[in-house]
Design a protein around this motif. Structure first.
Motif, mmCIF file in Angstrom:
data_model
loop_
_atom_site.group_PDB
_atom_site.id
_atom_site.type_symbol
_atom_site.label_atom_id
_atom_site.label_comp_id
_atom_site.label_asym_id
_atom_site.label_seq_id
_atom_site.Cartn_x
_atom_site.Cartn_y
_atom_site.Cartn_z
ATOM 1 N N GLU A 199 -6.214 1.724 4.316
ATOM 2 C CA GLU A 199 -5.319 2.840 4.088
ATOM 3 C C GLU A 199 -6.069 4.164 4.217
ATOM 4 O O GLU A 199 -7.268 4.230 3.932
ATOM 5 C CB GLU A 199 -4.701 2.743 2.686
ATOM 6 C CG GLU A 199 -3.865 1.498 2.499
ATOM 7 C CD GLU A 199 -3.401 1.343 1.068
ATOM 8 O OE1 GLU A 199 -4.030 1.985 0.190
ATOM 9 O OE2 GLU A 199 -2.444 0.600 0.816
ATOM 10 N N TYR A 206 -8.894 8.669 -6.143
ATOM 11 C CA TYR A 206 -8.435 9.439 -4.992
ATOM 12 C C TYR A 206 -9.355 9.072 -3.842
ATOM 13 O O TYR A 206 -10.542 9.399 -3.846
ATOM 14 C CB TYR A 206 -8.498 10.953 -5.254
ATOM 15 C CG TYR A 206 -8.109 11.765 -4.027
ATOM 16 C CD1 TYR A 206 -6.779 11.831 -3.627
ATOM 17 C CD2 TYR A 206 -9.065 12.423 -3.280
ATOM 18 C CE1 TYR A 206 -6.411 12.544 -2.513
ATOM 19 C CE2 TYR A 206 -8.706 13.140 -2.146
ATOM 20 C CZ TYR A 206 -7.375 13.214 -1.765
ATOM 21 O OH TYR A 206 -7.004 13.914 -0.640
ATOM 22 N N ASN A 228 -4.391 6.651 -5.417
ATOM 23 C CA ASN A 228 -4.088 5.228 -5.599
ATOM 24 C C ASN A 228 -4.211 4.836 -7.066
ATOM 25 O O ASN A 228 -5.156 5.216 -7.753
ATOM 26 C CB ASN A 228 -5.037 4.360 -4.770
ATOM 27 C CG ASN A 228 -4.778 4.489 -3.278
ATOM 28 O OD1 ASN A 228 -3.841 3.906 -2.758
ATOM 29 N ND2 ASN A 228 -5.612 5.263 -2.592
ATOM 30 N N ASP A 253 6.712 7.822 -4.962
ATOM 31 C CA ASP A 253 5.493 7.036 -4.826
ATOM 32 C C ASP A 253 5.779 5.849 -3.894
ATOM 33 O O ASP A 253 6.935 5.394 -3.747
ATOM 34 C CB ASP A 253 5.032 6.489 -6.181
ATOM 35 C CG ASP A 253 4.636 7.606 -7.138
ATOM 36 O OD1 ASP A 253 4.558 8.758 -6.691
ATOM 37 O OD2 ASP A 253 4.419 7.301 -8.332
ATOM 38 N N SER A 277 0.390 1.704 -6.820
ATOM 39 C CA SER A 277 1.183 2.913 -6.549
ATOM 40 C C SER A 277 0.331 3.874 -5.732
ATOM 41 O O SER A 277 -0.875 4.029 -5.982
ATOM 42 C CB SER A 277 1.605 3.564 -7.870
ATOM 43 O OG SER A 277 2.290 4.774 -7.613
ATOM 44 N N GLN A 278 0.979 4.533 -4.753
ATOM 45 C CA GLN A 278 0.218 5.420 -3.867
ATOM 46 C C GLN A 278 1.006 6.696 -3.575
ATOM 47 O O GLN A 278 2.213 6.640 -3.334
ATOM 48 C CB GLN A 278 -0.101 4.716 -2.556
ATOM 49 C CG GLN A 278 -0.982 5.534 -1.617
ATOM 50 C CD GLN A 278 -1.208 4.826 -0.289
ATOM 51 O OE1 GLN A 278 -0.358 4.880 0.586
ATOM 52 N NE2 GLN A 278 -2.346 4.139 -0.176
ATOM 53 N N THR A 300 -9.704 5.593 -0.971
ATOM 54 C CA THR A 300 -9.135 4.354 -0.423
ATOM 55 C C THR A 300 -9.537 3.183 -1.288
ATOM 56 O O THR A 300 -10.613 3.173 -1.894
ATOM 57 C CB THR A 300 -9.644 4.104 1.013
ATOM 58 O OG1 THR A 300 -11.073 4.034 0.993
ATOM 59 C CG2 THR A 300 -9.202 5.219 1.940
#
Length: 480
Positions: free
Chosen positions: A138, A130, A143, A83, A159-160, A132
């Motif tokens: 981004e 799910y 996310n 992640d 966290s991405q 941006t």
């Protein structure tokens, strides 16, 4: 050119298989995508919670957050979970990012206040989306944002997981499914091909046979041995062909016999009339030959009348008036019509002094049956012989038997006695006026009454005809 049934069936089954594969693939893709999202969310929440716990443990109570140590810690955890982790202060300003410095989009771009509020309101599991996060710039990804307190100060851990992970997963899934689908098609299409061929080949054979039957060729039958609907249909076609062949032979024989029966008297009539007109026959013999012409005309009339009657019986045009009556007096009445001929041949009549036997039938039609059978018996009984009548009942049928002594019939003649225009060699010598339709008429009338008729014989001993009629109700004594 019309589309063959093989192509139609094969195309249908192929379309069903391909459609089923596509539907299964689409459903599998959707389900797998949702499963991946759910699984990724669970993994991200677990990884984020572990990271938060590690950060809290690394910071002593009442102390300040060591950014260098925490950055190393988060990068280590990011390498394990795959992640991308981002740590911000309570205002959304970037503190730590595990992305490479040149690809990080969080520098100098704090998270929006709305994003921070959504994370704050989401509870212990954090805010998952799910797409941006607002104002981050981004690309769409998985996310997760979590809020935690450290020594009374609020921090946000984001966290991405990038979209490439989902793309790689779906690509791998589609590749596996494509290989499996290809294997299924390679296996199923030959099976479908030969199955459809096995199904349609008999239909093709039956179509060709039916066309051949329609053209009058009954020599070759449909050879299908399968015990299913197709086999049953093939047997039915063969039986139909056999029946049509018999009908065709009967038709040819009928036309031939009718032509012969009409030609003989008409030739005689024409010859005698021409002889009278051109003077070949002398005047004193005109009356004699006109008598022969009269007999031949009457014979022609009987022939035509008999043929018309048979046609009416077989097509059901005769309106029967059935009633219950005692058949014995009717037989006696009919026999008396032949009294002189019976006496001339010194024939003994046996079996008419019997009880009462009631039948349900049309009186006039049954009298014709009896008349034809008695006439036949009187013709062929030997001088000094006998004609024997007998009556019996079996269940709901009454049997009437008429036997006469005489030359009898051989085994080859018995099956043909009810055929139209059939005459045995003996009858051709003894019956000069008959047209060979009497027994055929008898059979038609009996059949019209739902009865049966049969014949048996012993050569040089006897001939016996037995026919059945529905048993009638016996009247009580008051109804006598």
């Amino acid at each position: 050119m019309p589309k063959s049934i093989f192509r139609s069936f094969f195309g249908l089954f192929a379309a069903i298989i391909v459609s089923a594969i596509l539907v299964i693939g689409a459903v599998l893709l959707l389900v797998s995508k949702e499963y991946f999202k759910s699984s990724t969310k669970a993994d991200m929440i677990t990884a984020a919670n572990e990271a938060i716990e590690e950060v809290k443990l690394s910071c002593p109570s009442g102390g300040q957050l060591d950014l260098d140590f925490t950055e190393k810690l988060l990068k280590k955890l990011a390498d394990i979970s795959h992640d991308e982790l981002t740590l911000t202060d309570s205002g959304g300003n970037l503190l730590i990012c595990t992305e490479q410095e040149e690809s990080c989009v969080h520098k100098n771009r704090p998270y929006s206040q709305r994003a921070l509020e959504e994370v704050s309101q989401s509870g212990a599991e954090g805010y998952f989306v799910y797409g941006t996060l607002e104002n981050t710039g981004e690309p769409p990804a998985f996310n997760l944002g979590c809020k935690f307190l450290l020594n009374g100060e609020a921090f946000y851990l984001f966290s991405q997981v990038g979209p490439r992970e989902l793309e790689n997963y779906l690509r791998s899934l589609l590749l596996t499914f494509g290989i499996v689908a290809l294997v299924i098609v390679v296996i199923l299409f030959p099976i479908v091909y030969f199955s459809v061929k096995r199904l349609t080949d008999p239909i093709k054979d039956m179509t060709i046979a039916a066309k051949r039957f329609g053209e009058g060729d009954f020599s070759q039958k449909v050879d299908i041995k399968e015990e299913n609907e197709l086999g049953y249909l093939a047997n039915t076609l063969n039986e139909m062909a056999a029946s049509l062949e018999i009908i065709e032979e009967t038709r040819k024989s009928f036309v031939s016999n009718v032509s012969h029966e009409l030609k003989t008297p008409m030739t005689s009539i024409g010859g005698f009339i021409d002889g009278i007109l051109d003077g070949t026959i002398p005047e004193e013999k005109h009356r004699y030959y006109l008598g022969i012409v009269s007999d031949e005309v009457k014979r022609l009339a009987r022939l035509v009348r008999s043929m018309l009657n048979i046609a009416k019986y077989e097509t059901g045009e005769i309106a029967m008036k059935t009633e219950d009556f005692d058949i014995v007096p009717l037989v006696i009445k009919t026999v008396l019509l032949f009294e002189k001929r019976i006496e001339d041949k010194n024939v003994e009549v046996i079996g008419l002094d019997t009880g009462r036997f009631f039948v349900n039938a049309d009186t006039d039609l049954i009298q014709q049956v009896i008349y034809n059978l008695v006439e036949n018996a009187v013709k062929f009984v030997n001088d000094g012989g006998y004609i024997k009548f007998s009556f019996s009942q079996e269940k709901d049928k009454t049997l009437i038997c008429i036997r006469n002594s005489g030359e009898g019939l051989n085994s080859e003649e018995l099956p043909q006695v009810f055929d139209r225009f059939y005459k045995t060699d003996a009858s051709r010598g003894k019956d000069k006026t008959g047209v060979g339709l009497g027994l055929s008429i008898v059979r038609s009338i009996v059949k019209l009454h739902d009865g049966t008729i049969s014949v048996k014989s012993a050569l040089n001993e006897y001939v016996e005809f037995v026919f059945s009629l529905n048993t009638g109700k016996t009247p009580d004594k008051k109804g006598k």
